[in-house]
Design a protein around this motif. Structure first.
Motif, PDB file in Angstrom:
ATOM      1  N   ASN A  82       0.823  -1.314  -0.056  1.00  0.00           N
ATOM      2  CA  ASN A  82      -0.103   0.021  -0.025  1.00  0.00           C
ATOM      3  C   ASN A  82       0.833   1.261   0.014  1.00  0.00           C
ATOM      4  OD1 ASN A  82      -1.847   1.909   0.266  1.00  0.00           O
ATOM      5  ND2 ASN A  82      -2.511   1.452   2.408  1.00  0.00           N
ATOM      6  N   PRO A  83       1.334   1.556  -1.100  1.00  0.00           N
ATOM      7  CA  PRO A  83       2.048   2.910  -1.137  1.00  0.00           C
ATOM      8  C   PRO A  83       1.488   4.029  -0.760  1.00  0.00           C
ATOM      9  CG  PRO A  83       2.042   1.845  -3.464  1.00  0.00           C
ATOM     10  CD  PRO A  83       1.338   1.086  -2.399  1.00  0.00           C
ATOM     11  N   ALA A  84       0.300   4.267  -0.856  1.00  0.00           N
ATOM     12  CA  ALA A  84      -0.365   5.289  -0.432  1.00  0.00           C
ATOM     13  C   ALA A  84      -0.598   5.444   1.138  1.00  0.00           C
ATOM     14  CB  ALA A  84      -1.923   5.289  -0.587  1.00  0.00           C
ATOM     15  N   SER A  85       0.046   4.358   1.792  1.00  0.00           N
ATOM     16  CA  SER A  85      -0.013   4.505   3.151  1.00  0.00           C
ATOM     17  C   SER A  85       1.401   5.386   3.647  1.00  0.00           C
ATOM     18  CB  SER A  85       0.307   3.202   3.882  1.00  0.00           C
ATOM     19  OG  SER A  85       1.243   2.409   3.618  1.00  0.00           O
ATOM     20  N   LEU A  86       2.131   5.464   2.776  1.00  0.00           N
ATOM     21  CA  LEU A  86       3.573   6.395   3.004  1.00  0.00           C
ATOM     22  C   LEU A  86       3.027   7.694   3.392  1.00  0.00           C
ATOM     23  CD1 LEU A  86       5.892   4.975   0.097  1.00  0.00           C
ATOM     24  CD2 LEU A  86       5.805   4.673   2.615  1.00  0.00           C
ATOM     25  N   LYS A  87       1.429   8.116   3.118  1.00  0.00           N
ATOM     26  CA  LYS A  87       1.129   9.518   3.432  1.00  0.00           C
ATOM     27  C   LYS A  87       1.048   9.555   5.095  1.00  0.00           C
ATOM     28  CE  LYS A  87      -1.282  11.194  -0.627  1.00  0.00           C
ATOM     29  NZ  LYS A  87      -2.760  11.525  -1.120  1.00  0.00           N
ATOM     30  N   ASN A  88       0.929   8.416   5.613  1.00  0.00           N
ATOM     31  CA  ASN A  88       0.887   8.511   7.086  1.00  0.00           C
ATOM     32  C   ASN A  88       1.951   8.179   7.878  1.00  0.00           C
ATOM     33  OD1 ASN A  88      -1.993   9.106   6.803  1.00  0.00           O
ATOM     34  ND2 ASN A  88      -2.406   7.051   6.199  1.00  0.00           N
ATOM     35  N   LEU A  89       3.081   8.068   6.901  1.00  0.00           N
ATOM     36  CA  LEU A  89       4.363   7.871   7.843  1.00  0.00           C
ATOM     37  C   LEU A  89       4.662   8.832   8.917  1.00  0.00           C
ATOM     38  CD1 LEU A  89       7.065   6.319   7.377  1.00  0.00           C
ATOM     39  CD2 LEU A  89       7.864   7.852   5.899  1.00  0.00           C
ATOM     40  N   ARG A  90       5.031   7.926  10.033  1.00  0.00           N
ATOM     41  CA  ARG A  90       5.569   9.006  10.947  1.00  0.00           C
ATOM     42  C   ARG A  90       6.791   8.477  11.651  1.00  0.00           C
ATOM     43  NH1 ARG A  90       1.796  12.410  13.132  1.00  0.00           N
ATOM     44  NH2 ARG A  90       2.660  12.173  15.105  1.00  0.00           N
ATOM     45  N   LEU A  91       7.792   9.520  11.282  1.00  0.00           N
ATOM     46  CA  LEU A  91       8.855   9.257  11.876  1.00  0.00           C
ATOM     47  C   LEU A  91       9.074   9.459  13.160  1.00  0.00           C
ATOM     48  CD1 LEU A  91      11.167  10.778   8.668  1.00  0.00           C
ATOM     49  CD2 LEU A  91      10.727   8.093   9.388  1.00  0.00           C
ATOM     50  N   ALA A  92       9.994   9.150  14.072  1.00  0.00           N
ATOM     51  CA  ALA A  92      10.306   9.511  15.405  1.00  0.00           C
ATOM     52  C   ALA A  92      10.999  10.521  15.310  1.00  0.00           C
ATOM     53  CB  ALA A  92      10.820   8.310  16.003  1.00  0.00           C
ATOM     54  N   LYS A  93      10.949  11.533  16.680  1.00  0.00           N
ATOM     55  CA  LYS A  93      11.935  12.768  16.518  1.00  0.00           C
ATOM     56  C   LYS A  93      13.159  12.407  16.932  1.00  0.00           C
ATOM     57  CE  LYS A  93       7.657  15.565  17.379  1.00  0.00           C
ATOM     58  NZ  LYS A  93       7.136  16.645  18.022  1.00  0.00           N
TER      59      LYS A  93
END
Length: 180
Positions: free
Chosen positions: A49-60
């Motif tokens: 699901n490449p569209a799920s990349l929109k919800n990517l959450r990188l840690a701080k």
């Protein structure tokens, strides 16, 4: 001063060795060219699901190797990971370098969108519920990405991003699932 990186075996091990005369940024003409060359090949790899990349959450944190490990752990066991690794290796990119270039390259896009984001915030109360919720998710994601990326930008990164600003803005539309 021309910004260059010394690509040695250390790059293949996800660490970049910079000599003292070289700027502390991975945002170089050579890396951007490699990144651009890899994108079309990465886009062809069938992912869940490449569209799920929109919800990517990188840690701080600014540990790009750790980001790469965390993201890879989420995708563990996926059939397409070896294909991704092959494409990155072919273009002399490590997962950590790819993620760092993607994140830092998003900065000019995030900055160019601030006016739109501000207008969207002002218009939230007037949007139908479904549109409002989607706009709120987009705003939250952009705010999160800004809060993750900004502290990681060195003075050299900022100078390089300014130099390559339009190039990164143009690249944003070619990232699977990440266009705003």
């Amino acid at each position: 001063m021309r910004i260059t990186l010394n690509f040695t075996a250390a790059l293949l091990l996800s660490s970049i060795s910079l000599s003292t005369v070289q700027a502390a940024t991975v945002i170089t003409e050579q890396n951007i060219a490699r990144y651009e060359a890899a994108l079309p090949e990465l886009a062809k790899i069938e992912q869940d699901n490449p569209a799920s990349l929109k919800n990517l959450r990188l840690a701080k944190h600014c540990d790009w190797a750790k980001h790469a490990s965390e993201l890879r752990a989420k995708e563990q066991g996926k059939d397409y990971l070896p294909q991704v690794d092959q494409v990155l290796a072919k273009h002399q990119l490590t997962p950590a370098l790819f993620i760092e270039l993607t994140a830092k390259g998003a900065w000019p896009v995030l900055q160019s969108m601030q006016g739109v984001f501000n207008l969207t915030r002002q218009g939230l109360p007037f949007l139908p519920e479904a549109q409002r919720k989607q706009a709120e998710r987009t705003l939250a994601q952009s705010d999160h990405m800004s809060s993750v990326i900004q502290p990681c930008l060195t003075a050299a990164d900022k100078a390089a991003l300014q130099q390559y600003q339009q190039r990164f803005i143009n690249l944003a539309g070619r990232l699977p699932g990440l266009s705003l």
